[in-house]
Design a protein around this motif. Structure first.
Motif, PDB file in Angstrom:
ATOM      1  N   ALA A  81       0.816  -1.220   0.000  1.00 15.13           N
ATOM      2  CA  ALA A  81       0.000   0.000   0.000  1.00 15.13           C
ATOM      3  C   ALA A  81       0.846   1.266   0.000  1.00 15.13           C
ATOM      4  O   ALA A  81       0.481   2.259  -0.627  1.00 15.13           O
ATOM      5  CB  ALA A  81      -0.931  -0.001   1.207  1.00 15.13           C
ATOM      6  N   CYS A  82       1.990   1.234   0.690  1.00 16.33           N
ATOM      7  CA  CYS A  82       2.788   2.452   0.814  1.00 16.33           C
ATOM      8  C   CYS A  82       4.148   2.351   0.154  1.00 16.33           C
ATOM      9  O   CYS A  82       4.889   3.347   0.098  1.00 16.33           O
ATOM     10  CB  CYS A  82       2.947   2.828   2.283  1.00 16.33           C
ATOM     11  SG  CYS A  82       3.867   1.621   3.267  1.00 16.33           S
ATOM     12  N   GLY A  83       4.508   1.149  -0.330  1.00 17.22           N
ATOM     13  CA  GLY A  83       5.802   0.982  -0.976  1.00 17.22           C
ATOM     14  C   GLY A  83       6.964   0.854  -0.024  1.00 17.22           C
ATOM     15  O   GLY A  83       8.120   1.009  -0.418  1.00 17.22           O
ATOM     16  N   LEU A  84       6.688   0.559   1.237  1.00 18.29           N
ATOM     17  CA  LEU A  84       7.734   0.479   2.247  1.00 18.29           C
ATOM     18  C   LEU A  84       8.255  -0.950   2.353  1.00 18.29           C
ATOM     19  O   LEU A  84       7.540  -1.856   2.773  1.00 18.29           O
ATOM     20  CB  LEU A  84       7.184   0.934   3.604  1.00 18.29           C
ATOM     21  CG  LEU A  84       8.183   1.174   4.729  1.00 18.29           C
ATOM     22  CD1 LEU A  84       9.164   2.276   4.368  1.00 18.29           C
ATOM     23  CD2 LEU A  84       7.449   1.533   6.015  1.00 18.29           C
ATOM     24  N   GLY A  85       9.506  -1.165   1.972  1.00 17.86           N
ATOM     25  CA  GLY A  85      10.078  -2.501   2.014  1.00 17.86           C
ATOM     26  C   GLY A  85       9.629  -3.343   0.839  1.00 17.86           C
ATOM     27  O   GLY A  85       8.638  -3.040   0.173  1.00 17.86           O
ATOM     28  N   ALA A  86      10.380  -4.394   0.568  1.00 18.22           N
ATOM     29  CA  ALA A  86      10.064  -5.302  -0.534  1.00 18.22           C
ATOM     30  C   ALA A  86       9.689  -6.665   0.023  1.00 18.22           C
ATOM     31  O   ALA A  86      10.491  -7.306   0.706  1.00 18.22           O
ATOM     32  CB  ALA A  86      11.256  -5.418  -1.480  1.00 18.22           C
ATOM     33  N   ILE A  87       8.452  -7.089  -0.257  1.00 19.20           N
ATOM     34  CA  ILE A  87       7.961  -8.409   0.131  1.00 19.20           C
ATOM     35  C   ILE A  87       7.469  -9.093  -1.138  1.00 19.20           C
ATOM     36  O   ILE A  87       6.759  -8.475  -1.940  1.00 19.20           O
ATOM     37  CB  ILE A  87       6.831  -8.308   1.160  1.00 19.20           C
ATOM     38  CG1 ILE A  87       7.348  -7.671   2.452  1.00 19.20           C
ATOM     39  CG2 ILE A  87       6.233  -9.680   1.465  1.00 19.20           C
ATOM     40  CD1 ILE A  87       6.282  -7.473   3.517  1.00 19.20           C
TER      41      ILE A  87
END
Length: 268
Positions: A81-87
């Motif tokens: 949703a926010c682009g924080l971190g890569a999963i």
């Protein structure tokens, strides 16, 4: 869809993971819960996924039974949703052993981003997390790379209250990104942050991470908050919002708490 399977950063990967036919090929025996290595096929394209059936989850004293798969999916939703971190693309869906978490397999490079080494062997630019002694009494350092993807995952872990960020949960992909996996014991209401990524304690959060946190906070009051209700309780979503508020107000990487063990064991 192309003849080769989509990679974790490909927008087509989520549909591939959501709709493909899953066939179990083996079990990852080092995992604490049932974790299956599977082939997945969609429209003639074959790839690999990890499948964790809810039926294979072991009960935990501090997390409700049968919720770990949903917590993995919720953490991926927050990241997306926010682009924080890569999963890697992560969904909750039916599989050969019932509903479970299905996540695209990450092809990894021959590269470590977390290590334990002697003081004179710390790679240049790496961050020291703690100093200890090995079984022979010699000094040993827990260290990690100063990589922008790791910095973002450290922020994400603080947001989702990750209680088990081991070194083995950080995968250096062949595409150059570092991916975070294994988020089943996240998003508790009580402070439980345990991680190997303490190398930036007290430093200012990167400006782009702050912007992503602002987006997350707005989304939690909108559609994302409603969508997370499928996997989390209202108090857990409220605690997620509160942690985001604190990070935005302080704008620095958090410090370990004094009331719980701050580093997971084993480390990898």
């Amino acid at each position: 869809m192309p003849s080769t399977p989509p990679g974790p950063a490909d927008p087509a990967a989520r549909d591939f993971v959501s709709r493909g036919r899953i066939d179990v090929e083996g079990r990852l025996v080092d995992a604490s819960n049932v974790t299956l290595f599977c082939a997945i096929e969609l429209d003639g394209v074959t790839g690999r996924v990890v499948y964790k059936p809810v039926s294979g989850e072991k009960p935990l004293w501090d997390f409700p039974d049968g919720t770990l798969a949903g917590r993995e999916v919720a953490t991926a939703m927050i990241s997306d949703a926010c682009g924080l971190g890569a999963i890697p693309p992560t969904v909750l869906r039916d599989g050969p052993f019932g509903p479970g978490m299905v996540q695209l397999w990450v092809e990894t490079a021959d590269e470590e981003v977390v290590d334990v080494c002697a003081p004179d062997e710390v790679p240049e630019g790496w961050r020291v997390v703690l100093q200890a002694q090995d079984r022979f009494g010699d000094p040993a350092y827990l260290v990690h790379a100063d990589h922008p993807d790791l910095r973002e995952l450290a922020v994400l872990d603080a947001v989702v209250n990750n209680t088990d960020r081991k070194g083995g949960h950080l995968l250096a992909g062949t595409d150059g990104h570092v991916y975070g996996v294994d988020h089943g014991i996240c998003l508790h209401t009580d402070p439980k942050l345990r991680t190997v990524l303490w190398g930036w304690v007290g430093e200012p959060l990167p400006a782009d991470a702050v912007e992503k946190l602002r987006k997350l906070r707005a989304d939690l009051d909108g559609r994302l908050g409603g969508e997370l209700a499928e996997h989390l309780t209202k108090p857990e979503i409220r605690a997620l919002s509160d942690r985001t508020d604190v990070l935005l107000a302080e704008a620095v990487f958090p410090q370990p708490g004094e009331d719980w063990r701050a580093v997971p064991w084993p480390l990898f």
